[in-house]
Design a protein around this motif. Sequence first.
Motif, PDB file in Angstrom:
ATOM      1  N   TYR A 165     -19.142  -3.600-134.545  1.00 17.22           N
ATOM      2  CA  TYR A 165     -19.119  -3.372-133.110  1.00 17.22           C
ATOM      3  C   TYR A 165     -18.123  -2.305-132.665  1.00 17.22           C
ATOM      4  CZ  TYR A 165     -21.718  -7.743-132.874  1.00 17.22           C
ATOM      5  OH  TYR A 165     -22.657  -8.721-133.047  1.00 17.22           O
ATOM      6  N   GLY A 166     -17.279  -1.822-133.576  1.00 12.96           N
ATOM      7  CA  GLY A 166     -16.169  -0.993-133.119  1.00 12.96           C
ATOM      8  C   GLY A 166     -15.160  -1.896-132.435  1.00 12.96           C
ATOM      9  N   TRP A 167     -14.658  -1.489-131.286  1.00 11.92           N
ATOM     10  CA  TRP A 167     -13.705  -2.309-130.541  1.00 11.92           C
ATOM     11  C   TRP A 167     -14.445  -3.318-129.674  1.00 11.92           C
ATOM     12  CZ3 TRP A 167      -8.707  -2.717-131.442  1.00 11.92           C
ATOM     13  CH2 TRP A 167      -8.050  -1.672-132.101  1.00 11.92           C
ATOM     14  N   THR A 168     -14.045  -4.570-129.784  1.00 13.27           N
ATOM     15  CA  THR A 168     -14.552  -5.636-128.917  1.00 13.27           C
ATOM     16  C   THR A 168     -13.430  -6.028-127.958  1.00 13.27           C
ATOM     17  OG1 THR A 168     -16.063  -6.477-130.609  1.00 13.27           O
ATOM     18  CG2 THR A 168     -15.493  -7.965-128.813  1.00 13.27           C
ATOM     19  N   MET A 169     -13.691  -5.866-126.665  1.00 10.88           N
ATOM     20  CA  MET A 169     -12.680  -6.110-125.644  1.00 10.88           C
ATOM     21  C   MET A 169     -12.945  -7.445-124.958  1.00 10.88           C
ATOM     22  SD  MET A 169     -10.999  -3.258-125.918  1.00 10.88           S
ATOM     23  CE  MET A 169      -9.931  -3.364-124.473  1.00 10.88           C
ATOM     24  N   THR A 170     -11.932  -8.287-124.892  1.00 15.94           N
ATOM     25  CA  THR A 170     -12.022  -9.568-124.189  1.00 15.94           C
ATOM     26  C   THR A 170     -10.939  -9.628-123.125  1.00 15.94           C
ATOM     27  OG1 THR A 170     -12.788 -10.633-126.239  1.00 15.94           O
ATOM     28  CG2 THR A 170     -12.066 -12.076-124.453  1.00 15.94           C
ATOM     29  N   SER A 171     -11.350  -9.910-121.898  1.00 20.03           N
ATOM     30  CA  SER A 171     -10.406 -10.032-120.789  1.00 20.03           C
ATOM     31  C   SER A 171     -10.442 -11.449-120.239  1.00 20.03           C
ATOM     32  CB  SER A 171     -10.758  -9.036-119.667  1.00 20.03           C
ATOM     33  OG  SER A 171     -10.669  -7.701-120.135  1.00 20.03           O
ATOM     34  N   SER A 290     -15.654   7.232-126.669  1.00 21.40           N
ATOM     35  CA  SER A 290     -15.946   7.898-127.943  1.00 21.40           C
ATOM     36  C   SER A 290     -14.743   7.953-128.866  1.00 21.40           C
ATOM     37  CB  SER A 290     -16.427   9.328-127.679  1.00 21.40           C
ATOM     38  OG  SER A 290     -15.409  10.088-127.032  1.00 21.40           O
ATOM     39  N   GLU A 291     -13.572   7.539-128.369  1.00 24.39           N
ATOM     40  CA  GLU A 291     -12.310   7.576-129.107  1.00 24.39           C
ATOM     41  C   GLU A 291     -11.842   9.000-129.391  1.00 24.39           C
ATOM     42  OE1 GLU A 291     -12.564   5.115-132.588  1.00 24.39           O
ATOM     43  OE2 GLU A 291     -12.291   3.289-131.431  1.00 24.39           O
ATOM     44  N   LYS A 292     -12.434  10.001-128.720  1.00 21.72           N
ATOM     45  CA  LYS A 292     -11.964  11.373-128.895  1.00 21.72           C
ATOM     46  C   LYS A 292     -10.589  11.554-128.265  1.00 21.72           C
ATOM     47  CE  LYS A 292     -16.371  13.870-129.186  1.00 21.72           C
ATOM     48  NZ  LYS A 292     -17.215  14.923-128.572  1.00 21.72           N
ATOM     49  N   LEU A 293     -10.352  10.867-127.166  1.00 22.78           N
ATOM     50  CA  LEU A 293      -9.104  11.033-126.431  1.00 22.78           C
ATOM     51  C   LEU A 293      -8.338   9.725-126.354  1.00 22.78           C
ATOM     52  CD1 LEU A 293      -7.162  12.596-124.486  1.00 22.78           C
ATOM     53  CD2 LEU A 293      -8.633  11.796-122.619  1.00 22.78           C
ATOM     54  N   THR A 294      -7.069   9.785-126.687  1.00 21.35           N
ATOM     55  CA  THR A 294      -6.127   8.697-126.458  1.00 21.35           C
ATOM     56  C   THR A 294      -4.842   9.329-125.955  1.00 21.35           C
ATOM     57  OG1 THR A 294      -7.075   7.375-128.252  1.00 21.35           O
ATOM     58  CG2 THR A 294      -4.899   6.751-127.464  1.00 21.35           C
ATOM     59  N   ARG A 311       3.865  13.645-117.434  1.00 22.27           N
ATOM     60  CA  ARG A 311       4.449  13.927-118.747  1.00 22.27           C
ATOM     61  C   ARG A 311       3.562  13.209-119.759  1.00 22.27           C
ATOM     62  NH1 ARG A 311       9.022  12.891-115.409  1.00 22.27           N
ATOM     63  NH2 ARG A 311      10.426  14.703-115.253  1.00 22.27           N
ATOM     64  N   GLU A 312       2.764  13.962-120.471  1.00 21.62           N
ATOM     65  CA  GLU A 312       1.662  13.375-121.227  1.00 21.62           C
ATOM     66  C   GLU A 312       1.745  13.723-122.714  1.00 21.62           C
ATOM     67  OE1 GLU A 312      -3.254  13.418-121.098  1.00 21.62           O
ATOM     68  OE2 GLU A 312      -2.065  14.609-119.688  1.00 21.62           O
ATOM     69  N   SER A 313       1.363  12.762-123.547  1.00 20.01           N
ATOM     70  CA  SER A 313       1.237  12.981-124.985  1.00 20.01           C
ATOM     71  C   SER A 313       0.067  12.151-125.483  1.00 20.01           C
ATOM     72  CB  SER A 313       2.523  12.593-125.720  1.00 20.01           C
ATOM     73  OG  SER A 313       2.796  11.207-125.536  1.00 20.01           O
ATOM     74  N   GLY A 314      -0.535  12.591-126.577  1.00 24.03           N
ATOM     75  CA  GLY A 314      -1.678  11.860-127.124  1.00 24.03           C
ATOM     76  C   GLY A 314      -2.398  12.673-128.166  1.00 24.03           C
ATOM     77  N   SER A 315      -3.666  12.341-128.385  1.00 25.13           N
ATOM     78  CA  SER A 315      -4.481  13.061-129.361  1.00 25.13           C
ATOM     79  C   SER A 315      -5.877  13.271-128.794  1.00 25.13           C
ATOM     80  CB  SER A 315      -4.553  12.305-130.684  1.00 25.13           C
ATOM     81  OG  SER A 315      -5.214  11.060-130.523  1.00 25.13           O
ATOM     82  N   PHE A 316      -6.448  14.433-129.096  1.00 19.03           N
ATOM     83  CA  PHE A 316      -7.816  14.760-128.693  1.00 19.03           C
ATOM     84  C   PHE A 316      -8.508  15.375-129.895  1.00 19.03           C
ATOM     85  CE2 PHE A 316     -11.026  17.649-126.872  1.00 19.03           C
ATOM     86  CZ  PHE A 316     -11.767  16.715-126.163  1.00 19.03           C
ATOM     87  N   ASN A 317      -9.623  14.760-130.305  1.00 20.11           N
ATOM     88  CA  ASN A 317     -10.329  15.209-131.517  1.00 20.11           C
ATOM     89  C   ASN A 317      -9.375  15.272-132.710  1.00 20.11           C
ATOM     90  OD1 ASN A 317     -12.906  15.389-130.426  1.00 20.11           O
ATOM     91  ND2 ASN A 317     -12.680  17.540-129.845  1.00 20.11           N
ATOM     92  N   THR A 419     -18.905  12.491-120.214  1.00 19.99           N
ATOM     93  CA  THR A 419     -17.697  11.938-120.839  1.00 19.99           C
ATOM     94  C   THR A 419     -17.883  10.515-121.354  1.00 19.99           C
ATOM     95  OG1 THR A 419     -16.847  11.077-118.728  1.00 19.99           O
ATOM     96  CG2 THR A 419     -16.214  13.330-119.343  1.00 19.99           C
ATOM     97  N   GLY A 420     -18.905   9.804-120.881  1.00 23.49           N
ATOM     98  CA  GLY A 420     -18.995   8.379-121.167  1.00 23.49           C
ATOM     99  C   GLY A 420     -17.939   7.638-120.356  1.00 23.49           C
ATOM    100  N   TRP A 421     -17.523   6.472-120.831  1.00 24.50           N
ATOM    101  CA  TRP A 421     -16.521   5.681-120.108  1.00 24.50           C
ATOM    102  C   TRP A 421     -15.114   6.159-120.446  1.00 24.50           C
ATOM    103  CZ3 TRP A 421     -17.443   2.713-116.106  1.00 24.50           C
ATOM    104  CH2 TRP A 421     -18.714   2.143-115.947  1.00 24.50           C
ATOM    105  N   ILE A 422     -14.312   6.325-119.408  1.00 22.98           N
ATOM    106  CA  ILE A 422     -12.889   6.634-119.560  1.00 22.98           C
ATOM    107  C   ILE A 422     -12.104   5.474-118.949  1.00 22.98           C
ATOM    108  CG2 ILE A 422     -11.007   8.200-118.986  1.00 22.98           C
ATOM    109  CD1 ILE A 422     -13.049  10.433-118.731  1.00 22.98           C
ATOM    110  N   VAL A 423     -11.208   4.888-119.728  1.00 19.68           N
ATOM    111  CA  VAL A 423     -10.442   3.724-119.281  1.00 19.68           C
ATOM    112  C   VAL A 423      -8.995   4.142-119.042  1.00 19.68           C
ATOM    113  CG1 VAL A 423      -9.709   1.381-119.825  1.00 19.68           C
ATOM    114  CG2 VAL A 423     -11.934   2.204-120.623  1.00 19.68           C
ATOM    115  N   THR A 424      -8.511   3.891-117.843  1.00 22.06           N
ATOM    116  CA  THR A 424      -7.117   4.184-117.495  1.00 22.06           C
ATOM    117  C   THR A 424      -6.422   2.891-117.090  1.00 22.06           C
ATOM    118  OG1 THR A 424      -7.752   6.373-116.657  1.00 22.06           O
ATOM    119  CG2 THR A 424      -5.582   5.545-116.030  1.00 22.06           C
ATOM    120  N   SER A 425      -5.304   2.608-117.738  1.00 27.23           N
ATOM    121  CA  SER A 425      -4.514   1.417-117.419  1.00 27.23           C
ATOM    122  C   SER A 425      -3.158   1.851-116.887  1.00 27.23           C
ATOM    123  CB  SER A 425      -4.330   0.546-118.666  1.00 27.23           C
ATOM    124  OG  SER A 425      -5.575   0.090-119.157  1.00 27.23           O
ATOM    125  N   PHE A 426      -2.763   1.270-115.759  1.00 29.51           N
ATOM    126  CA  PHE A 426      -1.469   1.575-115.135  1.00 29.51           C
ATOM    127  C   PHE A 426      -0.497   0.427-115.394  1.00 29.51           C
ATOM    128  CE2 PHE A 426      -4.761   3.759-112.801  1.00 29.51           C
ATOM    129  CZ  PHE A 426      -4.228   5.006-112.523  1.00 29.51           C
TER     130      PHE A 426
END
Length: 465
Positions: A165-171, A290-294, A311-317, A419-426
């Motif tokens: 399934y890849g990532w399975t998210m439960t809330s 797609s896990e391209k961006l974190t 002030r941003e850091s992460g990985s893309f592709n 882009t598909g789904w983009i999830v942003t958590s504050f």
Amino acid sequence: MRALVVLACLLAACMAQRPHPCFSPALMSGALTVSTQNEKLVMYARYMYDALGERIRIWEMGKYQNQSFTGDVLLLYREAAMYQISERNHTCKKLPLKIDFQPVAVPKDATLLGQFVLGSSSGPGQGLLVNTWAGDVPSQGGTYLMTVTEFGCIPIGTAVQTKEYGWTMTSYFDNIIGIEDPGKLNPPDFCRNAVMADVEPYKCSVQVCELCGKPGSGSRIRSASLKGSEPRAAASVPLLLFTWKLQVFDNMRALCLLVGLLVGCCLAQRPQPCSSPPLMTGSMSVSTQSEKLTAFASYSYDALGQRILLRESGSFNNKSFHFNMLLLYRQGLAYKINYRNQTCCKKLLDSNFHPLAIPKNASLLGQVVVGGSSGPGQGVLVNTWEGQMHLRKGTAKYMSTVTQFGCIPVSTLFHTDWTGWIVTSFFNNVVGLVDPQALNPPDFCADAELEVEDGEEPVSFFSLF
């Protein structure tokens, strides 16, 4: 010597305050949602959880591979039996269940990723202190993330990675400590004569149990259980039920007053679209389906002056990045700043400033308690809204969650065809600016020349991610 003893006591107190793996309450009720990264499974369920008697009951509904399903399952671990129940038809199917009961808990070998506040710590009812833990799932060759409240160890969410399934998210939400109707954790009377079916025993973990169904075949359990005897992540939470008893008044004035209060209060208490505080500082994480961006970013937000600092850091592709971006909407300029080298790149900015707010045309999906409402510091009341917005390339769908008190952003799901789904958590939001001066270009940016390439569109907030 006395000073040394005092210092040692202070150090011990600090060590005692560091989060530790914990057990959730032994009796809980609540609700949960489950979704997979590949969108094969989407599920909503309500549950009752009894760790003392090693019993769980789950009422669930959802879609698996675009096929709808519903189910009512009672798991009795001490009896090694699972009941598939139909209250409507008064039928019951009894199946063998062969697995040790695992209480809802953070495993002892879990690694603490961090402690943060969902929402804000600037006002009462605006935030919730939580801890996030990580570990491995040896049987699945993957990993898990688990978030629980600091006070009460109430489950908030889990993310489990599996090959299928890849990532399975439960809330988890609307959790309460206790069982509203303990009788529901016993088989109904019409199940007394149910005979154990001669099938291969189900192997289902408390934590990661996906109750799926196929038309005509009834419910089945897809196990994503964690290996070993350590406690794992799981649970869900029920909605609170409030009973209002109205007295009959003989006096007409009292009756009119009651009606006025009911109408006024109910209308006033229904969640309304809102605007977040105009000055805020905090952090956020951004990831794509797609896990391209974190990405992880700290931000300063000034809606009055229409300024944002990231002030941003992460990985893309699979390529790492790090930058500081100052967005000045009134000037229509974006500054990419390198404080180490004291260099500055100036570009045009899309001047349409969008304040942090729930649009007036948004639809309320629901109001829930993240965490639990059974004790102080165990939960925060939030509202979830959905809607659409029009962008240059097309239409985008969004789903935003904010706190009921203060309208502090908690999370946003944003979807476009490209882009598909983009999830942003504050998280770790505070009302106000920690460093207002940081929202002005530094002195070494004074001589920066505007860089414009042929055909290049102005920078927008979304393009930064």
